[in-house]
Design a protein around this motif. Sequence first.
Motif, PDB file in Angstrom:
ATOM      1  N   PHE A  66      12.482  -3.282   9.426  1.00  0.00           N
ATOM      2  CA  PHE A  66      11.333  -2.444   9.097  1.00  0.00           C
ATOM      3  C   PHE A  66      11.459  -1.854   7.690  1.00  0.00           C
ATOM      4  CE2 PHE A  66       9.298   1.701   8.818  1.00  0.00           C
ATOM      5  CZ  PHE A  66       7.986   1.347   9.080  1.00  0.00           C
ATOM      6  N   ILE A  67      12.635  -1.353   7.340  1.00  0.00           N
ATOM      7  CA  ILE A  67      12.843  -0.737   6.017  1.00  0.00           C
ATOM      8  C   ILE A  67      12.662  -1.767   4.899  1.00  0.00           C
ATOM      9  CG2 ILE A  67      14.615   0.279   4.506  1.00  0.00           C
ATOM     10  CD1 ILE A  67      15.596   1.821   7.006  1.00  0.00           C
ATOM     11  N   VAL A  68      13.215  -2.950   5.083  1.00  0.00           N
ATOM     12  CA  VAL A  68      13.087  -3.999   4.053  1.00  0.00           C
ATOM     13  C   VAL A  68      11.623  -4.371   3.842  1.00  0.00           C
ATOM     14  CG1 VAL A  68      13.574  -6.436   3.566  1.00  0.00           C
ATOM     15  CG2 VAL A  68      15.419  -4.925   4.313  1.00  0.00           C
ATOM     16  N   ILE A  69      10.896  -4.585   4.931  1.00  0.00           N
ATOM     17  CA  ILE A  69       9.491  -4.977   4.816  1.00  0.00           C
ATOM     18  C   ILE A  69       8.655  -3.832   4.241  1.00  0.00           C
ATOM     19  CG2 ILE A  69       7.440  -5.627   6.137  1.00  0.00           C
ATOM     20  CD1 ILE A  69       9.371  -7.285   7.905  1.00  0.00           C
ATOM     21  N   ALA A  70       8.924  -2.611   4.665  1.00  0.00           N
ATOM     22  CA  ALA A  70       8.194  -1.457   4.129  1.00  0.00           C
ATOM     23  C   ALA A  70       8.466  -1.289   2.634  1.00  0.00           C
ATOM     24  CB  ALA A  70       8.576  -0.190   4.877  1.00  0.00           C
ATOM     25  N   ALA A  71       9.708  -1.518   2.210  1.00  0.00           N
ATOM     26  CA  ALA A  71      10.050  -1.409   0.784  1.00  0.00           C
ATOM     27  C   ALA A  71       9.326  -2.481  -0.030  1.00  0.00           C
ATOM     28  CB  ALA A  71      11.563  -1.525   0.584  1.00  0.00           C
ATOM     29  N   LYS A  72       9.264  -3.708   0.504  1.00  0.00           N
ATOM     30  CA  LYS A  72       8.547  -4.783  -0.196  1.00  0.00           C
ATOM     31  C   LYS A  72       7.069  -4.438  -0.318  1.00  0.00           C
ATOM     32  CE  LYS A  72       9.560  -9.163   0.310  1.00  0.00           C
ATOM     33  NZ  LYS A  72      10.042  -9.556  -0.976  1.00  0.00           N
ATOM     34  N   GLN A  73       6.488  -3.914   0.759  1.00  0.00           N
ATOM     35  CA  GLN A  73       5.077  -3.545   0.723  1.00  0.00           C
ATOM     36  C   GLN A  73       4.838  -2.410  -0.273  1.00  0.00           C
ATOM     37  OE1 GLN A  73       2.694  -5.250   2.246  1.00  0.00           O
ATOM     38  NE2 GLN A  73       1.145  -3.977   1.299  1.00  0.00           N
ATOM     39  N   TYR A  74       5.722  -1.427  -0.302  1.00  0.00           N
ATOM     40  CA  TYR A  74       5.604  -0.310  -1.238  1.00  0.00           C
ATOM     41  C   TYR A  74       5.655  -0.810  -2.685  1.00  0.00           C
ATOM     42  CZ  TYR A  74       6.672   3.928  -3.828  1.00  0.00           C
ATOM     43  OH  TYR A  74       6.653   4.943  -4.744  1.00  0.00           O
ATOM     44  N   LYS A  75       6.604  -1.703  -2.983  1.00  0.00           N
ATOM     45  CA  LYS A  75       6.718  -2.241  -4.346  1.00  0.00           C
ATOM     46  C   LYS A  75       5.478  -3.032  -4.738  1.00  0.00           C
ATOM     47  CE  LYS A  75      11.740  -2.449  -4.624  1.00  0.00           C
ATOM     48  NZ  LYS A  75      12.909  -3.319  -4.735  1.00  0.00           N
ATOM     49  N   LEU A  76       4.928  -3.790  -3.794  1.00  0.00           N
ATOM     50  CA  LEU A  76       3.694  -4.524  -4.088  1.00  0.00           C
ATOM     51  C   LEU A  76       2.563  -3.553  -4.385  1.00  0.00           C
ATOM     52  CD1 LEU A  76       1.954  -7.085  -4.239  1.00  0.00           C
ATOM     53  CD2 LEU A  76       1.514  -6.775  -1.798  1.00  0.00           C
ATOM     54  N   GLU A  77       2.420  -2.516  -3.568  1.00  0.00           N
ATOM     55  CA  GLU A  77       1.358  -1.525  -3.800  1.00  0.00           C
ATOM     56  C   GLU A  77       1.534  -0.839  -5.157  1.00  0.00           C
ATOM     57  OE1 GLU A  77      -1.510  -1.069  -2.245  1.00  0.00           O
ATOM     58  OE2 GLU A  77      -0.957  -2.643  -0.836  1.00  0.00           O
ATOM     59  N   GLN A  78       2.785  -0.582  -5.555  1.00  0.00           N
ATOM     60  CA  GLN A  78       3.046   0.015  -6.875  1.00  0.00           C
ATOM     61  C   GLN A  78       2.588  -0.928  -7.988  1.00  0.00           C
ATOM     62  OE1 GLN A  78       3.366   3.210  -5.740  1.00  0.00           O
ATOM     63  NE2 GLN A  78       4.502   3.390  -7.627  1.00  0.00           N
ATOM     64  N   ASP A  79       2.899  -2.221  -7.842  1.00  0.00           N
ATOM     65  CA  ASP A  79       2.451  -3.201  -8.838  1.00  0.00           C
ATOM     66  C   ASP A  79       0.930  -3.257  -8.908  1.00  0.00           C
ATOM     67  OD1 ASP A  79       4.732  -4.243 -10.087  1.00  0.00           O
ATOM     68  OD2 ASP A  79       5.073  -5.740  -8.509  1.00  0.00           O
ATOM     69  N   LEU A  80       0.283  -3.257  -7.741  1.00  0.00           N
ATOM     70  CA  LEU A  80      -1.173  -3.337  -7.724  1.00  0.00           C
ATOM     71  C   LEU A  80      -1.810  -2.063  -8.263  1.00  0.00           C
ATOM     72  CD1 LEU A  80      -1.731  -5.172  -4.324  1.00  0.00           C
ATOM     73  CD2 LEU A  80      -1.591  -6.143  -6.623  1.00  0.00           C
ATOM     74  N   LYS A  81      -1.203  -0.920  -7.980  1.00  0.00           N
ATOM     75  CA  LYS A  81      -1.699   0.356  -8.511  1.00  0.00           C
ATOM     76  C   LYS A  81      -1.539   0.392 -10.033  1.00  0.00           C
ATOM     77  CE  LYS A  81      -1.058   5.331  -7.952  1.00  0.00           C
ATOM     78  NZ  LYS A  81      -0.249   6.371  -7.304  1.00  0.00           N
ATOM     79  N   ASN A  82      -0.395  -0.081 -10.513  1.00  0.00           N
ATOM     80  CA  ASN A  82      -0.138  -0.175 -11.947  1.00  0.00           C
ATOM     81  C   ASN A  82      -1.169  -1.096 -12.606  1.00  0.00           C
ATOM     82  OD1 ASN A  82       1.050  -0.292 -14.525  1.00  0.00           O
ATOM     83  ND2 ASN A  82       2.613  -1.730 -13.854  1.00  0.00           N
ATOM     84  N   GLY A  83      -1.544  -2.168 -11.901  1.00  0.00           N
ATOM     85  CA  GLY A  83      -2.585  -3.068 -12.383  1.00  0.00           C
ATOM     86  C   GLY A  83      -2.151  -4.051 -13.449  1.00  0.00           C
ATOM     87  N   GLN A  84      -0.858  -4.125 -13.720  1.00  0.00           N
ATOM     88  CA  GLN A  84      -0.362  -5.003 -14.779  1.00  0.00           C
ATOM     89  C   GLN A  84       0.495  -6.126 -14.201  1.00  0.00           C
ATOM     90  OE1 GLN A  84      -0.884  -4.593 -18.313  1.00  0.00           O
ATOM     91  NE2 GLN A  84      -2.451  -3.209 -17.517  1.00  0.00           N
ATOM     92  N   ALA A  85       0.275  -7.321 -14.711  1.00  0.00           N
ATOM     93  CA  ALA A  85       1.112  -8.464 -14.359  1.00  0.00           C
ATOM     94  C   ALA A  85       1.737  -8.991 -15.642  1.00  0.00           C
ATOM     95  CB  ALA A  85       0.278  -9.561 -13.705  1.00  0.00           C
ATOM     96  N   GLU A  86       2.919  -9.560 -15.536  1.00  0.00           N
ATOM     97  CA  GLU A  86       3.557 -10.205 -16.679  1.00  0.00           C
ATOM     98  C   GLU A  86       3.153 -11.674 -16.682  1.00  0.00           C
ATOM     99  OE1 GLU A  86       7.797  -9.672 -16.520  1.00  0.00           O
ATOM    100  OE2 GLU A  86       7.650  -7.565 -17.069  1.00  0.00           O
TER     101      GLU A  86
END
Length: 165
Positions: A66-86
């Motif tokens: 659960f922690i691993v999947i929640a952390a991955k989801q949190y990081k994805l949401e941070q990337d999407l909130k940031n709105g920037q891709a490399e």
Amino acid sequence: MTKQTTETTIHTRQITEEEKTKMRHAHWMLLPAILIPALIIWIITLSDEMPNAAKYAAYTIGIGVFIVIAAKQYKLEQDLKNGQAEVIRGILQDKYKFGGGRSMNNSSGVGKGGRKNKGQATFILVFDGKKYWVQSKIYKQATKGANSEMVWLPSSQYVISIQKI
């Protein structure tokens, strides 16, 4: 025809709404990975005959997943909130797969169809000496030695797309 360059460049760009939708959909497909450990923990909890050590192991594994999947989801949401891709442009130096994807003979001797898959494969692309872990779909689209463009979310380490340029 585009001139091939040996220099790898990285710049940022805005993530499109279509890409955001695609990313969220791909990550929410992990929901069964959360539900399965929860179901296992629930079943183990109902058993009075299960040793305490087994129950603690089940709880630990379930909570860890659960922690691993929640952390991955949190990081994805941070990337999407940031709105920037490399956007990484350059020659795809190497691509390789290791682990999984191999069939192993079942040594039990039971039945003819005694073959099983040995785990899941890991796929890696290499640009300018840097390794990027990617999904099978992206790996198949990549061509070693080709001048390529890869769109990458750095925090969640997710590749949105790759194409030859």
